[in-house]
Write a protein that holds these residues in place. Structure first.
Motif, short mmCIF file in Angstrom:
data_model
loop_
_atom_site.label_atom_id
_atom_site.label_comp_id
_atom_site.label_asym_id
_atom_site.label_seq_id
_atom_site.Cartn_x
_atom_site.Cartn_y
_atom_site.Cartn_z
N MET A 158 0.86 -1.08 0.21
CA MET A 158 -0.03 -0.17 0.00
C MET A 158 1.17 1.34 0.03
SD MET A 158 -3.10 -1.14 -0.05
CE MET A 158 -4.27 0.57 0.42
N ASP A 159 0.36 2.32 -0.47
CA ASP A 159 1.16 3.53 -0.42
C ASP A 159 1.61 4.03 0.96
OD1 ASP A 159 0.53 4.28 -2.98
OD2 ASP A 159 -1.54 5.11 -2.34
N ALA A 160 2.95 4.29 1.02
CA ALA A 160 3.67 4.78 1.90
C ALA A 160 4.12 3.59 3.08
CB ALA A 160 2.89 5.85 3.01
N ALA A 161 4.14 2.50 2.43
CA ALA A 161 4.60 1.25 3.00
C ALA A 161 6.13 1.01 3.09
CB ALA A 161 4.20 -0.02 2.44
N GLY A 162 6.94 2.04 2.36
CA GLY A 162 8.33 1.96 2.55
C GLY A 162 9.16 1.14 1.42
N LYS A 163 8.23 0.93 0.38
CA LYS A 163 9.07 0.16 -0.95
C LYS A 163 10.31 0.83 -1.56
CE LYS A 163 5.90 0.25 -3.80
NZ LYS A 163 5.06 1.13 -3.14
N ASP A 164 10.16 2.28 -1.57
CA ASP A 164 11.25 3.03 -2.08
C ASP A 164 12.70 2.97 -1.31
OD1 ASP A 164 10.03 3.69 -4.53
OD2 ASP A 164 9.37 5.73 -3.66
N GLY A 165 12.18 3.17 0.00
CA GLY A 165 13.39 3.15 1.08
C GLY A 165 14.00 1.94 1.21
N CYS A 206 22.54 -4.12 -11.32
CA CYS A 206 21.29 -4.09 -10.88
C CYS A 206 20.41 -2.99 -11.56
CB CYS A 206 21.24 -3.52 -9.25
SG CYS A 206 19.87 -3.46 -8.52
N GLN A 207 19.03 -3.57 -11.90
CA GLN A 207 18.17 -2.47 -12.82
C GLN A 207 16.82 -2.63 -11.71
OE1 GLN A 207 18.58 -5.74 -15.41
NE2 GLN A 207 19.06 -4.26 -17.17
N VAL A 208 16.48 -1.41 -11.76
CA VAL A 208 15.12 -1.02 -10.87
C VAL A 208 14.07 -0.33 -11.87
CG1 VAL A 208 14.10 0.09 -8.89
CG2 VAL A 208 16.66 -0.58 -8.81
N PHE A 209 13.00 -1.03 -11.79
CA PHE A 209 12.03 -0.50 -12.61
C PHE A 209 10.69 -0.22 -11.90
CE2 PHE A 209 14.59 -3.00 -15.59
CZ PHE A 209 14.79 -1.96 -16.48
N SER A 210 9.95 0.82 -12.02
CA SER A 210 8.81 1.06 -11.33
C SER A 210 7.53 1.23 -12.52
CB SER A 210 8.90 2.69 -10.59
OG SER A 210 7.79 2.70 -9.99
N ILE A 212 20.64 -8.46 -11.19
CA ILE A 212 19.46 -8.34 -10.10
C ILE A 212 18.73 -7.54 -10.81
CG2 ILE A 212 18.66 -7.51 -7.95
CD1 ILE A 212 21.40 -8.40 -6.94
N GLY A 213 17.26 -7.85 -10.73
CA GLY A 213 16.33 -6.94 -11.27
C GLY A 213 15.11 -6.58 -10.14
N ILE A 214 14.71 -5.30 -9.92
CA ILE A 214 13.85 -5.04 -9.18
C ILE A 214 12.61 -4.40 -9.70
CG2 ILE A 214 13.64 -3.63 -6.91
CD1 ILE A 214 16.61 -3.76 -6.46
N PHE A 215 11.43 -4.96 -9.39
CA PHE A 215 10.23 -4.35 -9.81
C PHE A 215 9.59 -3.57 -8.58
CE2 PHE A 215 9.45 -7.50 -13.73
CZ PHE A 215 10.40 -6.75 -14.18
N ASN A 216 9.68 -2.39 -8.62
CA ASN A 216 8.71 -1.60 -7.87
C ASN A 216 7.34 -1.42 -8.41
OD1 ASN A 216 7.67 0.36 -5.94
ND2 ASN A 216 9.31 1.68 -6.12
#
Length: 289
Positions: free
Chosen positions: A68-75, A89-93, A120-124
């Protein structure tokens, strides 16, 4: 408190009821300095494992973050992956699909961004948005241009769960390890963080009126998450429900889970053949003359 990843894992076939999963647990750290020390150790370990992943070039790692919003994914992404070589490493939002993306199947836009072996791939947010926000707001589904029989709201979610798990099994069978994190935030803690974003001018940019509108669908989102977690947590691509009311502890849990997952790949550095060793020794002799 010692961190045991199994405590947060959703087992295949398990019916998830999120009110039974804590949003806060006893922290693994004793003080701010202890947290920094532990996180530093985790980050250093991940840096070594990422280098090994790159050198072995036999696996890829895909990390999926949903919340949910503000849960801290970005941090969590920023802190946990702070020691990883950016080249590996690759990050995609993933936000609302573009008109071009809507002309394809719902997995197309994310499949294009899957990590190569050794990376490493990261899906936000990810393709799971198609069984979360789209389920909460079915008008989005009706705008996706699907054939009438494919847009049947009584069957589409089951079909999409099946497509997702089939994709994830295919990826795992071809060397991509998938770990999925649901950062489990309480509604009260979200409210506190929203107020903080409003009261702190330096955080105003993080807040959108859409955030408060989506908060009004909290119950519906919890239901959508419960269905998705229950239907798509498998042995090859497990979900972890990570308590997110304490950001620091959340980051430690995430980094511990990622580290153990990389360790479990049993990777080794490539060994030189006898011919290669002779070549290198010949070059060494030339360099030391």
């Amino acid at each position: 408190m010692k961190i045991h990843p199994k405590d947060y894992r959703v087992h295949e076939g398990e019916a998830v009821r999120l009110h039974q999963w804590p949003t806060r647990v006893k922290p693994a750290y004793k003080s701010e300095q202890h947290y920094k020390t532990l996180l530093g150790e985790h980050v250093a370990r991940l840096s070594e494992l990422q280098q090994l992943l790159y050198a072995a070039n036999s696996h890829a790692l895909l990390l999926i973050f949903q919340a949910m919003d503000a849960a801290g994914k970005d941090g969590a992404i920023r802190h946990v992956m702070s020691g990883v070589n950016p080249q590996g490493c690759q990050v995609f939002s993933f936000k609302h699909p573009s008109p071009a993306e809507l002309q394809h199947d719902f997995l197309w836009r994310t499949t294009r961004e899957l990590p190569e072996r050794g990376r490493i791939g990261i899906f936000n947010r990810s393709y799971y948005e198609e069984v979360l926000i789209v389920r909460v707001h079915p008008e989005i589904l009706r705008s996706e241009g699907l054939p009438d029989d494919e847009a049947n709201e009584k069957t589409v979610w089951h079909d999409r769960y099946r497509s997702i798990t089939s994709l994830e099994r295919h990826l795992q069978g071809n060397g991509t390890q998938i770990i999925k994190f649901f950062l489990h935030l309480s509604k009260d803690e979200q409210r506190r963080r929203f107020l903080e974003r409003i009261d702190d001018p330096g955080k105003n940019w993080k807040f959108s009126s859409a955030d408060i509108e989506e908060r009004g669908y909290w119950k519906q989102y919890m239901g959508a998450y419960e269905e998705a977690l229950s239907a798509t947590s498998t042995s090859c691509a497990p979900w972890y429900v990570v308590p997110a009311d304490d950001k620091k502890n959340c980051r430690l849990i995430v980094s511990q889970i990622v580290g153990e997952a990389l360790d479990a790949l049993h990777m080794t550095y490539p060994k030189s053949s006898p011919e290669r060793r002779r070549e290198l020794l010949s070059i060494r002799r030339r360099l030391t003359r």
